[in-house]
Scaffold this motif. Structure first.
Motif, PDB file in Angstrom:
ATOM      1  N   SER A  55       0.801  -1.228   0.000  1.00 32.69           N
ATOM      2  CA  SER A  55       0.000   0.000   0.000  1.00 32.69           C
ATOM      3  C   SER A  55       0.830   1.273   0.000  1.00 32.69           C
ATOM      4  CB  SER A  55      -0.932   0.018   1.220  1.00 32.69           C
ATOM      5  OG  SER A  55      -0.173  -0.009   2.419  1.00 32.69           O
ATOM      6  N   ARG A  56       2.169   1.146  -0.059  1.00 36.22           N
ATOM      7  CA  ARG A  56       3.003   2.336  -0.002  1.00 36.22           C
ATOM      8  C   ARG A  56       4.369   2.049  -0.616  1.00 36.22           C
ATOM      9  NH1 ARG A  56       4.360   2.247   6.531  1.00 36.22           N
ATOM     10  NH2 ARG A  56       6.131   0.784   6.421  1.00 36.22           N
ATOM     11  N   TRP A  57       5.151   3.107  -0.787  1.00 41.66           N
ATOM     12  CA  TRP A  57       6.537   2.980  -1.213  1.00 41.66           C
ATOM     13  C   TRP A  57       7.455   3.140  -0.008  1.00 41.66           C
ATOM     14  CZ3 TRP A  57       7.796   1.531  -6.036  1.00 41.66           C
ATOM     15  CH2 TRP A  57       6.818   1.654  -7.030  1.00 41.66           C
ATOM     16  N   GLU A  58       8.529   2.367   0.018  1.00 41.51           N
ATOM     17  CA  GLU A  58       9.546   2.497   1.063  1.00 41.51           C
ATOM     18  C   GLU A  58      10.900   2.727   0.396  1.00 41.51           C
ATOM     19  OE1 GLU A  58       9.458  -0.950   3.539  1.00 41.51           O
ATOM     20  OE2 GLU A  58       7.420  -0.576   4.268  1.00 41.51           O
ATOM     21  N   TYR A  59      11.621   3.678   0.935  1.00 46.35           N
ATOM     22  CA  TYR A  59      12.921   4.059   0.369  1.00 46.35           C
ATOM     23  C   TYR A  59      13.995   3.767   1.425  1.00 46.35           C
ATOM     24  CZ  TYR A  59      16.050   7.140  -2.390  1.00 46.35           C
ATOM     25  OH  TYR A  59      17.062   7.668  -3.154  1.00 46.35           O
ATOM     26  N   PHE A  68      12.473   5.487   4.604  1.00 44.12           N
ATOM     27  CA  PHE A  68      11.561   6.608   4.431  1.00 44.12           C
ATOM     28  C   PHE A  68      10.278   6.086   3.794  1.00 44.12           C
ATOM     29  CE2 PHE A  68       9.477   9.626   1.657  1.00 44.12           C
ATOM     30  CZ  PHE A  68       9.378  10.750   2.448  1.00 44.12           C
ATOM     31  N   PHE A  69       9.155   6.449   4.370  1.00 44.33           N
ATOM     32  CA  PHE A  69       7.864   6.250   3.726  1.00 44.33           C
ATOM     33  C   PHE A  69       7.011   7.439   4.118  1.00 44.33           C
ATOM     34  CE2 PHE A  69       7.798   4.051   7.778  1.00 44.33           C
ATOM     35  CZ  PHE A  69       6.633   4.506   8.374  1.00 44.33           C
ATOM     36  N   TYR A  70       6.014   7.750   3.309  1.00 50.56           N
ATOM     37  CA  TYR A  70       5.277   8.970   3.597  1.00 50.56           C
ATOM     38  C   TYR A  70       4.388   8.827   4.818  1.00 50.56           C
ATOM     39  CZ  TYR A  70       2.270  12.824   3.900  1.00 50.56           C
ATOM     40  OH  TYR A  70       1.606  13.899   4.429  1.00 50.56           O
ATOM     41  N   HIS A  71       4.450   9.808   5.696  1.00 54.57           N
ATOM     42  CA  HIS A  71       3.459  10.001   6.747  1.00 54.57           C
ATOM     43  C   HIS A  71       3.395  11.501   7.039  1.00 54.57           C
ATOM     44  CE1 HIS A  71       6.483  10.736   9.918  1.00 54.57           C
ATOM     45  NE2 HIS A  71       7.163   9.736   9.392  1.00 54.57           N
ATOM     46  N   VAL A 134      13.504  10.613  -6.244  1.00 51.34           N
ATOM     47  CA  VAL A 134      12.830   9.439  -5.690  1.00 51.34           C
ATOM     48  C   VAL A 134      11.872   9.858  -4.584  1.00 51.34           C
ATOM     49  CG1 VAL A 134      13.131   7.184  -4.598  1.00 51.34           C
ATOM     50  CG2 VAL A 134      14.788   7.964  -6.302  1.00 51.34           C
ATOM     51  N   LEU A 135      12.295  10.780  -3.737  1.00 52.30           N
ATOM     52  CA  LEU A 135      11.401  11.295  -2.701  1.00 52.30           C
ATOM     53  C   LEU A 135      10.213  12.023  -3.330  1.00 52.30           C
ATOM     54  CD1 LEU A 135      13.916  12.691  -0.047  1.00 52.30           C
ATOM     55  CD2 LEU A 135      12.610  10.576   0.057  1.00 52.30           C
ATOM     56  N   ALA A 136      10.472  12.789  -4.378  1.00 50.30           N
ATOM     57  CA  ALA A 136       9.374  13.478  -5.063  1.00 50.30           C
ATOM     58  C   ALA A 136       8.382  12.463  -5.632  1.00 50.30           C
ATOM     59  CB  ALA A 136       9.933  14.356  -6.181  1.00 50.30           C
ATOM     60  N   PHE A 137       8.893  11.377  -6.165  1.00 49.78           N
ATOM     61  CA  PHE A 137       8.041  10.312  -6.705  1.00 49.78           C
ATOM     62  C   PHE A 137       7.172   9.704  -5.607  1.00 49.78           C
ATOM     63  CE2 PHE A 137       7.525   5.710  -7.254  1.00 49.78           C
ATOM     64  CZ  PHE A 137       6.773   5.668  -8.419  1.00 49.78           C
ATOM     65  N   ILE A 138       7.770   9.397  -4.451  1.00 46.65           N
ATOM     66  CA  ILE A 138       7.026   8.797  -3.341  1.00 46.65           C
ATOM     67  C   ILE A 138       5.932   9.739  -2.859  1.00 46.65           C
ATOM     68  CG2 ILE A 138       7.200   8.028  -0.935  1.00 46.65           C
ATOM     69  CD1 ILE A 138      10.014   7.006  -1.597  1.00 46.65           C
ATOM     70  N   LEU A 139       6.264  11.018  -2.730  1.00 45.78           N
ATOM     71  CA  LEU A 139       5.275  11.991  -2.275  1.00 45.78           C
ATOM     72  C   LEU A 139       4.129  12.125  -3.280  1.00 45.78           C
ATOM     73  CD1 LEU A 139       7.709  14.691  -0.890  1.00 45.78           C
ATOM     74  CD2 LEU A 139       6.096  13.356   0.459  1.00 45.78           C
ATOM     75  N   ASN A 140       4.464  12.176  -4.561  1.00 41.28           N
ATOM     76  CA  ASN A 140       3.420  12.288  -5.572  1.00 41.28           C
ATOM     77  C   ASN A 140       2.514  11.055  -5.570  1.00 41.28           C
ATOM     78  OD1 ASN A 140       2.485  13.962  -7.988  1.00 41.28           O
ATOM     79  ND2 ASN A 140       2.718  11.945  -8.890  1.00 41.28           N
ATOM     80  N   GLU A 141       3.111   9.878  -5.413  1.00 42.49           N
ATOM     81  CA  GLU A 141       2.330   8.644  -5.357  1.00 42.49           C
ATOM     82  C   GLU A 141       1.413   8.628  -4.135  1.00 42.49           C
ATOM     83  OE1 GLU A 141       2.773   5.240  -7.271  1.00 42.49           O
ATOM     84  OE2 GLU A 141       2.787   6.950  -8.645  1.00 42.49           O
ATOM     85  N   ALA A 142       1.918   9.133  -3.010  1.00 40.73           N
ATOM     86  CA  ALA A 142       1.112   9.173  -1.789  1.00 40.73           C
ATOM     87  C   ALA A 142      -0.022  10.183  -1.916  1.00 40.73           C
ATOM     88  CB  ALA A 142       1.993   9.510  -0.593  1.00 40.73           C
ATOM     89  N   PHE A 143       0.288  11.378  -2.430  1.00 36.09           N
ATOM     90  CA  PHE A 143      -0.677  12.460  -2.446  1.00 36.09           C
ATOM     91  C   PHE A 143      -1.727  12.309  -3.536  1.00 36.09           C
ATOM     92  CE2 PHE A 143       1.109  16.181   0.130  1.00 36.09           C
ATOM     93  CZ  PHE A 143       1.731  15.325   1.023  1.00 36.09           C
ATOM     94  N   MET A 151      -4.352   8.566   4.547  1.00 36.66           N
ATOM     95  CA  MET A 151      -5.197   9.311   3.619  1.00 36.66           C
ATOM     96  C   MET A 151      -6.217  10.182   4.338  1.00 36.66           C
ATOM     97  SD  MET A 151      -4.130   8.785   0.594  1.00 36.66           S
ATOM     98  CE  MET A 151      -5.497   9.426  -0.377  1.00 36.66           C
ATOM     99  N   GLU A 152      -5.991  10.417   5.635  1.00 38.07           N
ATOM    100  CA  GLU A 152      -6.966  11.190   6.398  1.00 38.07           C
ATOM    101  C   GLU A 152      -7.030  12.653   5.972  1.00 38.07           C
ATOM    102  OE1 GLU A 152      -3.653  10.259   9.469  1.00 38.07           O
ATOM    103  OE2 GLU A 152      -4.188   9.611   7.454  1.00 38.07           O
ATOM    104  N   PHE A 153      -5.979  13.115   5.260  1.00 36.17           N
ATOM    105  CA  PHE A 153      -5.960  14.496   4.791  1.00 36.17           C
ATOM    106  C   PHE A 153      -5.996  14.547   3.267  1.00 36.17           C
ATOM    107  CE2 PHE A 153      -3.332  14.509   8.770  1.00 36.17           C
ATOM    108  CZ  PHE A 153      -4.325  15.028   9.594  1.00 36.17           C
ATOM    109  N   LYS A 154      -6.731  13.637   2.671  1.00 33.66           N
ATOM    110  CA  LYS A 154      -6.746  13.500   1.219  1.00 33.66           C
ATOM    111  C   LYS A 154      -7.123  14.802   0.514  1.00 33.66           C
ATOM    112  CE  LYS A 154      -8.393  10.425  -2.466  1.00 33.66           C
ATOM    113  NZ  LYS A 154      -8.662  11.500  -3.438  1.00 33.66           N
ATOM    114  N   THR A 155      -8.111  15.513   1.036  1.00 30.93           N
ATOM    115  CA  THR A 155      -8.527  16.768   0.407  1.00 30.93           C
ATOM    116  C   THR A 155      -7.384  17.771   0.368  1.00 30.93           C
ATOM    117  OG1 THR A 155     -10.813  16.462   1.126  1.00 30.93           O
ATOM    118  CG2 THR A 155     -10.161  18.686   0.510  1.00 30.93           C
ATOM    119  N   LEU A 156      -6.645  17.871   1.475  1.00 28.13           N
ATOM    120  CA  LEU A 156      -5.508  18.790   1.522  1.00 28.13           C
ATOM    121  C   LEU A 156      -4.361  18.291   0.651  1.00 28.13           C
ATOM    122  CD1 LEU A 156      -5.438  19.625   5.347  1.00 28.13           C
ATOM    123  CD2 LEU A 156      -6.581  20.872   3.509  1.00 28.13           C
TER     124      LEU A 156
END
Length: 264
Positions: A55-59, A68-71, A134-143, A151-156
């Motif tokens: 469900s996520r990317w890990e770096y 690193f994973f997005y939170h 790579v970090l930009a890619f992970i953030l874009n994939e998460a957002f 995903m609790e702040f999906k709208t933002l």
């Protein structure tokens, strides 16, 4: 540092395809996992490892002890406080209004950008620069692709456009006075031991140092304010003429330059 792309330990058709897609998009080699641990892959290829998990990317950085994973980091409790009507020092100094535009030159976990997205509402625009592709890619994939457990702040999150670029390069592409607030947080200036949640980012991020060119471009692009976050002992506040807001018992301070201060 070289980076390879692989799957989680138990690959599925989905994670294999995700990893291959990331490999193609980022121009990085795809490596079949073959039941090897991340550490084994790191040591064999002497490389960072980007992992397509369920469900996520890990770096996993070769020199990092944790991935690193997005939170959303501190944004989780800060947004709740703001929603209750409490003040946030970052929002106080930025003075963002609904409909404003905001550029985060050092996106990181995008915690501040999430606060900014809340402040500018659906009519505003948020852009964030991340120099490590790579970090930009992970953030874009998460957002924007839902590849995160948060995903609790999906709208933002949907309001934030992620730019895979260093700040100066991106700023040079922008018109004069085209962004209301330009924000800079070069987190690597001084290590703050309390900030343990950014340690994976510290190992993988591009270590930017504030310089005259960066400040000049930020001042050119900003319409209202340039805002700086730095260690409270930083010489940057005085060196670049920021009005330092001193906050007792805090390791970092904010500073700002008003439009009037550099347009006259």
């Amino acid at each position: 540092m070289k980076t390879i792309v692989t799957t989680a330990g138990r690959p599925t058709d989905l994670t294999i395809q995700l990893a291959k897609n990331a490999s193609s998009k980022l121009g990085l080699p795809y490596i079949d996992r073959q039941k090897r641990t991340v550490t084994q892959l790191q040591q064999h290829y002497q490389s960072d490892v980007l992992v397509a998990a369920k469900s996520r990317w890990e770096y996993h950085g070769l020199k990092s002890t944790e991935p690193f994973f997005y939170h959303p980091s501190s944004a989780m409790f800060r947004l709740k406080r703001v929603a209750r009507g409490e003040h946030d020092p970052f929002l106080d100094v930025c003075q963002l209004q609904p409909g404003d535009s905001f550029l985060d030159c050092t996106l990181g976990y995008a915690s501040d950008s999430l606060l900014a997205a809340y402040a500018v509402c659906e009519t505003g625009t948020i852009h964030g620069c991340e120099a490590n592709p790579v970090l930009a890619f992970i953030l874009n994939e998460a957002f924007h692709e839902g590849r995160t457990d948060h995903m609790e702040f999906k709208t933002l999150m949907n309001r934030i456009q992620i730019i895979s670029s260093d700040a100066v390069t991106y700023l040079k592409q922008l018109e004069d006075q085209s962004v209301d607030v330009v924000y800079m947080d070069p987190m690597f200036e001084t290590s703050i031991e309390e900030s343990v949640n950014i340690s994976p980012l510290r190992a993988l991020g591009i270590q930017d140092t504030l310089n005259e060119e960066w400040v000049h471009e930020a001042k050119r692009v900003a319409k209202k304010r340039v805002v700086l976050k730095a260690h409270y002992t930083s010489p940057w506040f005085e060196e670049f003429d920021f009005n330092q807001i001193k906050r007792p018992n805090t390791k970092f301070h904010y500073g700002f330059i008003e439009k009037a201060a550099f347009n006259n």
